[in-house]
Motif scaffolding. Structure first.
Motif, PDB file in Angstrom:
ATOM      1  N   LEU A  19       0.827  -1.213   0.000  1.00  0.00           N
ATOM      2  CA  LEU A  19       0.000   0.000   0.000  1.00  0.00           C
ATOM      3  C   LEU A  19       0.858   1.258   0.000  1.00  0.00           C
ATOM      4  CD1 LEU A  19      -2.804  -1.068   2.518  1.00  0.00           C
ATOM      5  CD2 LEU A  19      -2.965  -0.931   0.021  1.00  0.00           C
ATOM      6  N   ASP A  20       1.968   1.230   0.734  1.00  0.00           N
ATOM      7  CA  ASP A  20       2.868   2.394   0.743  1.00  0.00           C
ATOM      8  C   ASP A  20       3.452   2.625  -0.650  1.00  0.00           C
ATOM      9  OD1 ASP A  20       2.388   2.807   3.402  1.00  0.00           O
ATOM     10  OD2 ASP A  20       4.306   1.986   4.108  1.00  0.00           O
ATOM     11  N   THR A  21       3.845   1.543  -1.320  1.00  0.00           N
ATOM     12  CA  THR A  21       4.368   1.676  -2.678  1.00  0.00           C
ATOM     13  C   THR A  21       3.280   2.165  -3.624  1.00  0.00           C
ATOM     14  OG1 THR A  21       5.945  -0.114  -2.285  1.00  0.00           O
ATOM     15  CG2 THR A  21       5.517   0.475  -4.578  1.00  0.00           C
ATOM     16  N   ALA A  22       2.053   1.665  -3.434  1.00  0.00           N
ATOM     17  CA  ALA A  22       0.937   2.095  -4.283  1.00  0.00           C
ATOM     18  C   ALA A  22       0.678   3.594  -4.142  1.00  0.00           C
ATOM     19  CB  ALA A  22      -0.319   1.304  -3.937  1.00  0.00           C
ATOM     20  N   ASP A  23       0.830   4.118  -2.931  1.00  0.00           N
ATOM     21  CA  ASP A  23       0.664   5.565  -2.737  1.00  0.00           C
ATOM     22  C   ASP A  23       1.634   6.344  -3.613  1.00  0.00           C
ATOM     23  OD1 ASP A  23      -1.415   5.422  -0.945  1.00  0.00           O
ATOM     24  OD2 ASP A  23      -0.146   5.519   0.837  1.00  0.00           O
ATOM     25  N   ARG A  24       2.887   5.884  -3.652  1.00  0.00           N
ATOM     26  CA  ARG A  24       3.890   6.572  -4.460  1.00  0.00           C
ATOM     27  C   ARG A  24       3.631   6.369  -5.952  1.00  0.00           C
ATOM     28  NH1 ARG A  24       8.265   8.436  -1.547  1.00  0.00           N
ATOM     29  NH2 ARG A  24       8.607   9.602  -3.479  1.00  0.00           N
ATOM     30  N   MET A  25       3.147   5.192  -6.308  1.00  0.00           N
ATOM     31  CA  MET A  25       2.812   4.939  -7.705  1.00  0.00           C
ATOM     32  C   MET A  25       1.670   5.847  -8.164  1.00  0.00           C
ATOM     33  SD  MET A  25       4.850   2.662  -8.930  1.00  0.00           S
ATOM     34  CE  MET A  25       5.888   1.253  -8.508  1.00  0.00           C
ATOM     35  N   GLY A  26       0.773   6.172  -7.252  1.00  0.00           N
ATOM     36  CA  GLY A  26      -0.340   7.043  -7.591  1.00  0.00           C
ATOM     37  C   GLY A  26       0.104   8.414  -8.052  1.00  0.00           C
ATOM     38  N   GLU A  27       1.260   8.846  -7.579  1.00  0.00           N
ATOM     39  CA  GLU A  27       1.776  10.158  -7.973  1.00  0.00           C
ATOM     40  C   GLU A  27       2.160  10.189  -9.449  1.00  0.00           C
ATOM     41  OE1 GLU A  27       5.018  10.957  -5.375  1.00  0.00           O
ATOM     42  OE2 GLU A  27       3.819  10.762  -3.537  1.00  0.00           O
ATOM     43  N   VAL A  28       2.476   9.020 -10.012  1.00  0.00           N
ATOM     44  CA  VAL A  28       2.874   8.957 -11.419  1.00  0.00           C
ATOM     45  C   VAL A  28       1.723   9.399 -12.324  1.00  0.00           C
ATOM     46  CG1 VAL A  28       3.659   7.424 -13.269  1.00  0.00           C
ATOM     47  CG2 VAL A  28       4.519   7.126 -10.936  1.00  0.00           C
ATOM     48  N   ARG A  31       1.512  13.102 -13.281  1.00  0.00           N
ATOM     49  CA  ARG A  31       2.614  13.718 -14.022  1.00  0.00           C
ATOM     50  C   ARG A  31       2.236  13.932 -15.486  1.00  0.00           C
ATOM     51  NH1 ARG A  31       7.740   9.931 -12.223  1.00  0.00           N
ATOM     52  NH2 ARG A  31       7.565  10.209  -9.960  1.00  0.00           N
ATOM     53  N   GLU A  32       2.997  14.811 -16.135  1.00  0.00           N
ATOM     54  CA  GLU A  32       2.789  15.018 -17.568  1.00  0.00           C
ATOM     55  C   GLU A  32       3.189  13.768 -18.337  1.00  0.00           C
ATOM     56  OE1 GLU A  32       4.160  18.068 -21.169  1.00  0.00           O
ATOM     57  OE2 GLU A  32       4.723  18.468 -19.080  1.00  0.00           O
ATOM     58  N   VAL A  33       4.299  13.144 -17.939  1.00  0.00           N
ATOM     59  CA  VAL A  33       4.724  11.872 -18.525  1.00  0.00           C
ATOM     60  C   VAL A  33       4.454  10.779 -17.499  1.00  0.00           C
ATOM     61  CG1 VAL A  33       6.636  10.541 -19.479  1.00  0.00           C
ATOM     62  CG2 VAL A  33       6.497  13.004 -19.908  1.00  0.00           C
ATOM     63  N   LYS A  34       3.468   9.964 -17.770  1.00  0.00           N
ATOM     64  CA  LYS A  34       3.001   8.972 -16.800  1.00  0.00           C
ATOM     65  C   LYS A  34       3.744   7.650 -16.983  1.00  0.00           C
ATOM     66  CE  LYS A  34      -1.624  11.046 -16.646  1.00  0.00           C
ATOM     67  NZ  LYS A  34      -1.233  12.238 -17.418  1.00  0.00           N
ATOM     68  N   LYS A  35       5.060   7.695 -16.819  1.00  0.00           N
ATOM     69  CA  LYS A  35       5.875   6.504 -17.042  1.00  0.00           C
ATOM     70  C   LYS A  35       6.989   6.412 -16.016  1.00  0.00           C
ATOM     71  CE  LYS A  35       4.829   4.489 -21.192  1.00  0.00           C
ATOM     72  NZ  LYS A  35       4.849   3.048 -21.525  1.00  0.00           N
ATOM     73  N   LEU A  36       7.298   5.169 -15.622  1.00  0.00           N
ATOM     74  CA  LEU A  36       8.492   4.852 -14.849  1.00  0.00           C
ATOM     75  C   LEU A  36       9.271   3.788 -15.627  1.00  0.00           C
ATOM     76  CD1 LEU A  36       7.161   4.494 -11.179  1.00  0.00           C
ATOM     77  CD2 LEU A  36       8.469   6.391 -12.118  1.00  0.00           C
ATOM     78  N   PRO A  37      10.591   3.779 -15.510  1.00  0.00           N
ATOM     79  CA  PRO A  37      11.384   2.786 -16.251  1.00  0.00           C
ATOM     80  C   PRO A  37      11.558   1.465 -15.523  1.00  0.00           C
ATOM     81  CG  PRO A  37      12.840   4.311 -15.145  1.00  0.00           C
ATOM     82  CD  PRO A  37      11.436   4.778 -14.834  1.00  0.00           C
ATOM     83  N   ALA A  38      10.834   1.257 -14.433  1.00  0.00           N
ATOM     84  CA  ALA A  38      11.116   0.139 -13.527  1.00  0.00           C
ATOM     85  C   ALA A  38      11.090  -1.233 -14.201  1.00  0.00           C
ATOM     86  CB  ALA A  38      10.139   0.167 -12.358  1.00  0.00           C
ATOM     87  N   LEU A  39      10.181  -1.450 -15.155  1.00  0.00           N
ATOM     88  CA  LEU A  39      10.059  -2.775 -15.783  1.00  0.00           C
ATOM     89  C   LEU A  39      10.441  -2.748 -17.259  1.00  0.00           C
ATOM     90  CD1 LEU A  39       6.758  -4.186 -14.215  1.00  0.00           C
ATOM     91  CD2 LEU A  39       9.110  -4.295 -13.364  1.00  0.00           C
ATOM     92  N   ARG A  40      11.272  -1.804 -17.636  1.00  0.00           N
ATOM     93  CA  ARG A  40      11.716  -1.741 -19.020  1.00  0.00           C
ATOM     94  C   ARG A  40      12.450  -3.034 -19.390  1.00  0.00           C
ATOM     95  NH1 ARG A  40      14.989   3.373 -19.955  1.00  0.00           N
ATOM     96  NH2 ARG A  40      12.901   4.304 -19.877  1.00  0.00           N
ATOM     97  N   GLY A  41      12.063  -3.614 -20.519  1.00  0.00           N
ATOM     98  CA  GLY A  41      12.682  -4.859 -20.967  1.00  0.00           C
ATOM     99  C   GLY A  41      12.014  -6.107 -20.407  1.00  0.00           C
ATOM    100  N   VAL A 304      -5.073   1.012 -10.572  1.00  0.00           N
ATOM    101  CA  VAL A 304      -3.854   1.106 -11.377  1.00  0.00           C
ATOM    102  C   VAL A 304      -2.633   1.208 -10.465  1.00  0.00           C
ATOM    103  CG1 VAL A 304      -2.607   2.476 -13.080  1.00  0.00           C
ATOM    104  CG2 VAL A 304      -5.083   2.165 -13.304  1.00  0.00           C
ATOM    105  N   SER A 305      -2.720   2.045  -9.431  1.00  0.00           N
ATOM    106  CA  SER A 305      -1.585   2.236  -8.514  1.00  0.00           C
ATOM    107  C   SER A 305      -1.232   0.944  -7.789  1.00  0.00           C
ATOM    108  CB  SER A 305      -1.928   3.329  -7.494  1.00  0.00           C
ATOM    109  OG  SER A 305      -2.244   4.547  -8.134  1.00  0.00           O
ATOM    110  N   VAL A 306      -2.251   0.228  -7.320  1.00  0.00           N
ATOM    111  CA  VAL A 306      -2.019  -1.029  -6.596  1.00  0.00           C
ATOM    112  C   VAL A 306      -1.383  -2.066  -7.508  1.00  0.00           C
ATOM    113  CG1 VAL A 306      -3.275  -3.053  -5.735  1.00  0.00           C
ATOM    114  CG2 VAL A 306      -3.690  -0.805  -4.729  1.00  0.00           C
TER     115      VAL A 306
END
Length: 333
Positions: A19-28, A31-41, A304-306
């Motif tokens: 849940l704590d991680t989901a809170d931070r994911m919700g911030e994405v 954003r103007e660019v709604k992307k993180l590189p965490a699972l690239r590839g 989506v965040s979860v």
């Protein structure tokens, strides 16, 4: 945490970390660019043997926001319709080197079978199986409830549970995987759960669940719970008459305009949740669904965040159950 198959096996610490991680994911999402590189590839396969709209779109959105490559598999129009087994399908996924599999299946236990059979090595996420479990739905419900309490108390959400919250779940408990997952997760997080339904829609063995049971919705609402969750009547799973008529069900167990007005008249702060899809006029009135109390759209956004948080923990080896910074970008660096 190797797989996410149900909520009964989640510890309090694991749930709070997600849940704590989901809170931070919700911030994405803001954003103007709604992307993180965490699972690239990485490649994530959505393996849906059962019709779905909200859950499938939510998972796909989560995967793309984490920059994963996404493969959507639907049973209709595939080799499954020609008789291909789950094992054959799983081995195909293994052959293409899928990094994670999200599975929704009408048979209870299918995700666990996939995760423990040895057919594939990838992490498995249960997106709903039969009447057994729907763990990401329960997590997004918990996230929504945690946010709700934080707003009312003026505190933060990070590191908190649901201790002391009173949650009423109303409707078709018998056929609901959402109810089962919510009961175990919300109880683990310290909430007091009351189930309300006609006796015919309560499962055998409910005396062993960590819940209170009532047959009277008005009595449950009179206690001014922190939230009431309405469940739809799952007619597609019913092969007998579980109540006399839709009209009687709506009168006795539906969140009608009159019951909504009663909450407002007492000044109750009871929030309204629904896992969807809603049957307006049956378990929930249009007035209730569209009222300021309704957190249904927030549940969708939190889904989506979860799901981003779950995939992030499973695929990046995030510390389990605690120890991450809470910032997916910082943890990846």
């Amino acid at each position: 945490m190797r797989h996410l198959l149900d909520t009964r096996s989640l510890t309090r610490e694991q749930a709070i970390a997600l849940l704590d991680t989901a809170d931070r994911m919700g911030e994405v999402g803001s954003r103007e660019v709604k992307k993180l590189p965490a699972l690239r590839g990485r490649t994530v396969v959505n393996l849906f043997f059962e019709d779905s709209t909200r859950t499938r779109i939510s998972f796909e959105t989560a995967e793309k926001r984490l920059s994963a490559d996404v493969i959507n598999f639907a049973a209709k129009g595939s080799s499954v319709s020609k008789g291909e087994s789950l094992k054959d399908t799983a081995q195909t996924l293994e052959a293409i080197n899928a990094d994670a599999v999200v599975i929704r299946h009408p048979a209870s236990g299918a995700p666990a079978r996939l995760a423990t059979s040895g057919w594939i090595q990838a992490p498995v996420v249960n997106a709903g199986d039969g009447t057994h479990a729907h763990p990401t739905q329960a997590l997004l419900d918990a996230m929504t409830l945690r946010q709700r309490r934080a707003e009312l108390t003026g505190t933060g959400t990070q590191g908190t549970d649901l201790a002391g919250m009173r949650i009423v779940i109303v409707g078709d408990i018998l056929h609901s995987r959402v109810a089962r997952s919510d009961v175990w997760l919300l109880s683990t997080l310290g909430a007091q759960v009351t189930l309300v339904a006609p006796p015919t829609l309560l499962p055998v063995g409910i005396d062993d669940w960590p819940v209170r049971v009532s047959y009277d919705l008005d009595e449950a609402l009179a206690q001014d719970p922190d939230a009431v969750m309405l469940l739809r009547i799952q007619r597609e799973r019913m092969h007998a008459a579980f109540f006399p008529s839709s009209e009687e069900y709506a009168r006795l167990w539906g969140l009608s305009p009159e019951r909504l007005a009663g909450l407002s008249a007492r000044g109750a702060q009871t929030a309204i949740l629904h896992p969807g899809p809603m049957n307006r006029g049956l378990e929930i009135s249009a007035d209730a669904a569209d009222s300021p109390r309704s957190l249904v759209l927030r549940q969708v956004a939190n889904g989506v965040s979860v799901r981003m948080a779950v995939l992030y923990h499973l695929l990046t080896g995030a510390p389990d159950p605690a120890g991450a910074t809470g910032d997916p970008e910082a943890d990846r660096a």
